[in-house]
Write a protein that holds these residues in place. Structure first.
Motif, PDB file in Angstrom:
ATOM      1  N   TYR A   2       0.776  -1.244   0.172  1.00 16.67           N
ATOM      2  CA  TYR A   2       0.019  -0.054   0.163  1.00 16.67           C
ATOM      3  C   TYR A   2       0.862   1.114  -0.002  1.00 16.67           C
ATOM      4  N   GLU A   6       0.398   4.177  -2.610  1.00 14.28           N
ATOM      5  CA  GLU A   6       0.199   5.486  -2.142  1.00 14.28           C
ATOM      6  C   GLU A   6       1.436   6.681  -2.848  1.00 14.28           C
ATOM      7  N   CYS A   9       0.655   7.173  -6.408  1.00 12.80           N
ATOM      8  CA  CYS A   9      -0.520   8.145  -6.544  1.00 12.80           C
ATOM      9  C   CYS A   9      -0.068   9.511  -6.315  1.00 12.80           C
ATOM     10  N   THR A  15      -5.748  10.600  -6.548  1.00  9.34           N
ATOM     11  CA  THR A  15      -6.231  10.080  -5.510  1.00  9.34           C
ATOM     12  C   THR A  15      -6.436   8.665  -5.763  1.00  9.34           C
ATOM     13  N   PRO A  16      -6.202   7.843  -4.523  1.00  8.69           N
ATOM     14  CA  PRO A  16      -6.751   6.255  -4.904  1.00  8.69           C
ATOM     15  C   PRO A  16      -8.156   6.290  -5.252  1.00  8.69           C
ATOM     16  N   CYS A  20      -9.135   4.199  -8.693  1.00  9.31           N
ATOM     17  CA  CYS A  20     -10.366   3.073  -9.039  1.00  9.31           C
ATOM     18  C   CYS A  20     -11.069   3.411 -10.021  1.00  9.31           C
ATOM     19  N   SER A  27     -12.584   0.064  -4.740  1.00  8.83           N
ATOM     20  CA  SER A  27     -11.867   0.751  -3.559  1.00  8.83           C
ATOM     21  C   SER A  27     -11.825  -0.144  -2.198  1.00  8.83           C
ATOM     22  N   ILE A  30      -8.354  -1.457  -2.428  1.00  4.43           N
ATOM     23  CA  ILE A  30      -6.943  -0.793  -1.879  1.00  4.43           C
ATOM     24  C   ILE A  30      -7.260  -0.671  -0.198  1.00  4.43           C
ATOM     25  N   LYS A  34      -4.501  -1.593   2.393  1.00  2.00           N
ATOM     26  CA  LYS A  34      -3.962  -0.502   3.405  1.00  2.00           C
ATOM     27  C   LYS A  34      -4.173  -1.206   5.117  1.00  2.00           C
TER      28      LYS A  34
END
Length: 140
Positions: A2, A6, A9, A15-16, A20, A27, A30, A34
């Motif tokens: 993750y 991150e 990104c 953004t995540p 997506c 999501s 993700i 995390k």
């Protein structure tokens, strides 16, 4: 994994959530990376790596392979095959079963130095051809 995701990104300025939406990856996937520290499967890894323009190895480890590591190499059997092919051609050349070769405008004499140079050149060609086939996806 993750953390690497991150960082990618951030580098791309998205953004995540945007990731997506762009990729169709849920999501919750993700969130699992995390919260549980899990890694993704091969199909999703390929999507993520392609999206960010990185290798799957980088995605999983955060480390880039060195260019030397990425180069295809010959297996032991392929190396033996190249040697066998070069020896066969050298035998045919020595027995005048093939075209006449010339060095510096003179017929190939077959002396030890010319013989070694010619065989080394043939081996280099065979190795390069086998590696090219591997890079093109043949013979694996």
């Amino acid at each position: 994994m993750y953390e690497i995701f991150e960082n990618l990104c951030k580098e791309k300025g998205i953004t995540p959530y945007r990731f997506c939406k762009d990729t169709g990856i849920n999501s919750s996937t993700i969130s699992t990376w995390k919260n549980k520290g899990s890694k993704c499967g091969p199909k999703i890894a390929e999507i993520v790596a392609n999206y960010f323009g990185v290798t799957i190895d980088y995605l999983m480890t955060g480390k880039e392979e060195s260019p030397e590591t990425k180069k295809p190499t010959l297996s032991y059997q392929e190396e033996l095959d190249a040697l066998k092919d070069a020896d066969e051609i050298m035998k045919r050349i020595r027995n005048n079963e093939t075209v006449v070769l010339r060095f510096n405008g003179e017929d190939y004499s077959g002396d030890e130095d010319e013989d070694k140079l010619l065989k080394d050149s043939l081996l280099s060609l065979f190795r390069a051809a086998k590696i090219k086939k591997k890079q093109d996806g043949f013979g694996e």
